[in-house]
Scaffold this active site. Structure first.
Site, PDB file in Angstrom:
ATOM      1  N   ASP A 203     -12.852  -0.185  -7.346  1.00 52.36           N
ATOM      2  CA  ASP A 203     -13.947  -1.139  -7.087  1.00 52.36           C
ATOM      3  C   ASP A 203     -15.142  -0.827  -7.990  1.00 52.36           C
ATOM      4  O   ASP A 203     -15.751  -1.727  -8.584  1.00 52.36           O
ATOM      5  CB  ASP A 203     -14.340  -1.172  -5.599  1.00 52.36           C
ATOM      6  CG  ASP A 203     -14.520   0.197  -4.962  1.00 52.36           C
ATOM      7  OD1 ASP A 203     -14.198   1.228  -5.600  1.00 52.36           O
ATOM      8  OD2 ASP A 203     -14.986   0.253  -3.807  1.00 52.36           O
TER       9      ASP A 203
ATOM     10  N   ASP B  82      -7.564  -9.558 -15.784  1.00 54.48           N
ATOM     11  CA  ASP B  82      -8.189 -10.891 -15.815  1.00 54.48           C
ATOM     12  C   ASP B  82      -9.684 -10.738 -16.128  1.00 54.48           C
ATOM     13  O   ASP B  82     -10.265 -11.555 -16.856  1.00 54.48           O
ATOM     14  CB  ASP B  82      -7.997 -11.640 -14.488  1.00 54.48           C
ATOM     15  CG  ASP B  82      -6.741 -12.543 -14.507  1.00 54.48           C
ATOM     16  OD1 ASP B  82      -5.763 -12.195 -15.201  1.00 54.48           O
ATOM     17  OD2 ASP B  82      -6.755 -13.589 -13.828  1.00 54.48           O
TER      18      ASP B  82
ATOM     19  N   LYS C 261      -7.523   4.015  -5.583  1.00 55.44           N
ATOM     20  CA  LYS C 261      -8.317   3.776  -4.377  1.00 55.44           C
ATOM     21  C   LYS C 261      -7.963   4.895  -3.404  1.00 55.44           C
ATOM     22  O   LYS C 261      -7.607   4.653  -2.246  1.00 55.44           O
ATOM     23  CB  LYS C 261      -7.987   2.366  -3.846  1.00 55.44           C
ATOM     24  CG  LYS C 261      -8.889   1.879  -2.738  1.00 55.44           C
ATOM     25  CD  LYS C 261     -10.317   1.585  -3.155  1.00 55.44           C
ATOM     26  CE  LYS C 261     -11.184   1.395  -1.927  1.00 55.44           C
ATOM     27  NZ  LYS C 261     -12.623   1.335  -2.230  1.00 55.44           N
TER      28      LYS C 261
ATOM     29  N   ASP D 257      -3.374  -5.738 -12.709  1.00 54.19           N
ATOM     30  CA  ASP D 257      -3.322  -7.204 -12.787  1.00 54.19           C
ATOM     31  C   ASP D 257      -4.734  -7.771 -12.673  1.00 54.19           C
ATOM     32  O   ASP D 257      -5.166  -8.604 -13.474  1.00 54.19           O
ATOM     33  CB  ASP D 257      -2.437  -7.748 -11.662  1.00 54.19           C
ATOM     34  CG  ASP D 257      -2.407  -9.259 -11.643  1.00 54.19           C
ATOM     35  OD1 ASP D 257      -2.237  -9.861 -12.721  1.00 54.19           O
ATOM     36  OD2 ASP D 257      -2.583  -9.851 -10.561  1.00 54.19           O
TER      37      ASP D 257
ATOM     38  N   TYR E 135       4.272  -4.458  -5.991  1.00 52.65           N
ATOM     39  CA  TYR E 135       5.073  -5.548  -6.526  1.00 52.65           C
ATOM     40  C   TYR E 135       6.559  -5.460  -6.206  1.00 52.65           C
ATOM     41  O   TYR E 135       7.311  -6.359  -6.565  1.00 52.65           O
ATOM     42  CB  TYR E 135       4.890  -5.622  -8.052  1.00 52.65           C
ATOM     43  CG  TYR E 135       3.658  -6.382  -8.472  1.00 52.65           C
ATOM     44  CD1 TYR E 135       2.389  -5.885  -8.227  1.00 52.65           C
ATOM     45  CD2 TYR E 135       3.771  -7.616  -9.106  1.00 52.65           C
ATOM     46  CE1 TYR E 135       1.254  -6.587  -8.610  1.00 52.65           C
ATOM     47  CE2 TYR E 135       2.641  -8.325  -9.489  1.00 52.65           C
ATOM     48  CZ  TYR E 135       1.389  -7.809  -9.233  1.00 52.65           C
ATOM     49  OH  TYR E 135       0.282  -8.516  -9.616  1.00 52.65           O
TER      50      TYR E 135
HETATM   51  C1  IPM Z   1       0.424 -11.317 -14.771  1.00 45.38           C
HETATM   52  C2  IPM Z   1       0.683 -12.326 -13.659  1.00 45.38           C
HETATM   53  C3  IPM Z   1       1.849 -11.898 -12.784  1.00 45.38           C
HETATM   54  C4  IPM Z   1       1.505 -10.549 -12.187  1.00 45.38           C
HETATM   55  C5  IPM Z   1       2.205 -12.927 -11.679  1.00 45.38           C
HETATM   56  C6  IPM Z   1       2.587 -14.252 -12.259  1.00 45.38           C
HETATM   57  C7  IPM Z   1       3.282 -12.442 -10.760  1.00 45.38           C
HETATM   58  O1  IPM Z   1      -0.483 -12.515 -12.927  1.00 45.38           O
HETATM   59  O2  IPM Z   1       1.354 -11.053 -15.574  1.00 45.38           O
HETATM   60  O3  IPM Z   1      -0.698 -10.834 -14.900  1.00 45.38           O
HETATM   61  O4  IPM Z   1       0.832 -10.474 -11.145  1.00 45.38           O
HETATM   62  O5  IPM Z   1       1.925  -9.538 -12.764  1.00 45.38           O
HETATM   63 MN    MN Z   2      -2.225 -11.585 -13.787  1.00 45.49          MN
END
Ligand code: IPM
Ligand code: MN
Ligand code: NAD
Length: 344
Positions: free
Chosen positions: A215, A243, A182, A239, A131
């Site tokens: 993975d 999700d 990884k 990240d 990042y």
């Molecule tokens: C998160 C988001 C951010 C990230 C994006 C918007 C840059 O996806 O906070 O999870 O990747 O950290």
């Molecule tokens: Mn995210």
């Protein structure tokens, strides 16, 4: 003295979910809120993402509550890079703490899973990795284009997030840390993760440890999330797997997060983004934003108030007083009210 909180509603559904989170904090009291207009509209109108001294301004607050950044009118995401990632970097918020807890069996997309089966936390490194924005493009736009995006792993950065994960594990019943990298493919950068993990775990013999390649971990999160207690990983992998964590809780609208530097001004935000197709329709789920306020109050030492919020959210979920994404019939504002009125 009230806590002084900076509130950045941001873009898309950000303002709608933050309005509900604000209702909940105001009902609890003890805060002074300062709204900052930073976001896509402000950038497009003024050319400014974060004002001069903006990060110093943020440091002057006790905490920051932020909605989401991302707007199709800013295709390079420049403002989100400065406002969201910039704050993580400039305030050195090296811990991205993302709890994953299933509140009700019927919200889980996996079959036959109960709340106790999905109850883990992800500690995502938040200040380096892929990042950092180091890189560039050569011969851009031609068939010879070369694009470089460097991944940075420092001893200091890896050490402090792994140590933090062990400290968090000590506060939990199962006391188990899983480090995911990884290192089979990324034999330089992730060798550092391996070395530091071995080094730190020697100081925590009361915590059980495991290593997984990222993975395999992603697969196991879906197959059997019960095995996880504390997961620590790098910025990008964290990240992605959070999700998946959002989905395990019923959807991204449920997931909360804290960007922390223990002892300093920290930033709290739902895991989800600005969801442009949902914006302005009163359909976004405000729970991730509201649970982020609980994380904020906990970090500010108001543990009882944090638990009041969690109980109110659990009660609203039990009563199905929720938005459509998790099977309810309420709009964003009504779902926020349902939680606010359940604060006991
Ligand atoms: C998160 C988001 C951010 C990230 C994006 C918007 C840059 O996806 O906070 O999870 O990747 O950290
Ligand atoms: Mn995210
Ligand atoms: P997103 O999180 O906005 O949406 C992903 C999916 O989840 C969509 O189907 C959306 O409808 C659903 N969803 C998200 N939040 C929800 C909520 N509260 N209630 C109900 N459903 C919800 O991710 P995306 O579509 O990949 O990204 C949209 C924009 O948001 C992009 O500009 C992206 O960069 C940005 N983004 C910002 C943040 C942040 O500011 N923290 C996080 C992720 C993405």
């Amino acid at each position: 003295m009230p806590h002084r909180i900076a509130v950045i509603p941001g873009d898309g559904i950000g303002p709608e979910v933050i309005a509900q989170a604000v209702k909940v904090i105001q009902a609890l009291g003890g805060v002074e809120l300062h709204e900052l207009p930073w976001g896509a509209d402000h950038y497009l109108a003024t050319g400014q993402t974060v004002p001069a001294n903006g990060y110093d301004l943020l440091r002057s607050f006790d905490a920051i509550l932020i909605g989401a950044l991302g707007d199709p009118r800013v295709p390079d995401n420049r403002h989100a890079r400065d406002i969201l990632l910039g704050t993580r970097f400039e305030l050195d918020l090296y811990v991205n703490y993302r709890p994953v807890r299933l509140l009700d069996a019927r919200l889980c997309p996996l079959k036959d899973r109960n709340p106790g089966d999905v109850d883990f936390v992800v500690l995502r490194e938040n200040t380096e990795g892929l990042y950092v924005g180091i890189g560039g493009r050569f011969k851009a736009g031609t068939v010879d284009e070369i694009a470089v995006q460097e991944e940075i792993n420092t001893y200091k950065g890896v050490h402090r997030i792994i140590r933090h994960a062990f400290e968090v594990a000590r506060t939990r019943t199962r006391r188990a840390v899983c480090m995911a990298d990884k290192s089979n493919a990324m034999q330089e950068g992730h060798a550092l993760w391996q070395r530091v993990f071995r080094e730190v775990r020697a100081d925590y013999t009361d915590v059980s440890t495991r290593h997984l390649y990222i993975d395999a971990l992603a697969m196991m999160l879906v197959q059997d999330p019960r095995q996880f207690d504390v997961i620590v990983t790098n910025n990008l992998f964290g990240d992605i797997i959070t999700d998946i964590g959002g989905a395990l809780q019923g959807g991204l609208g449920m997931a909360a997060s804290a960007n922390l530097h223990p002892g300093r001004t920290s930033m709290f935000e739902p895991v989800h983004g600005s969801a442009p197709p949902l914006a302005g329709r009163d359909v976004a789920n405000p729970i991730g934003a509201i649970l982020s306020v609980a994380l904020m109050l906990e970090a500010l030492g108001r543990v009882d108030d944090a638990q009041r919020i969690e109980r109110a959210v659990e009660s609203a979920v039990r009563d199905d007083a929720v938005t459509g994404d998790i099977g309810g019939r309420l709009g964003t504002a009504a779902a926020g009210d349902a939680i606010r009125t359940r604060l006991a």
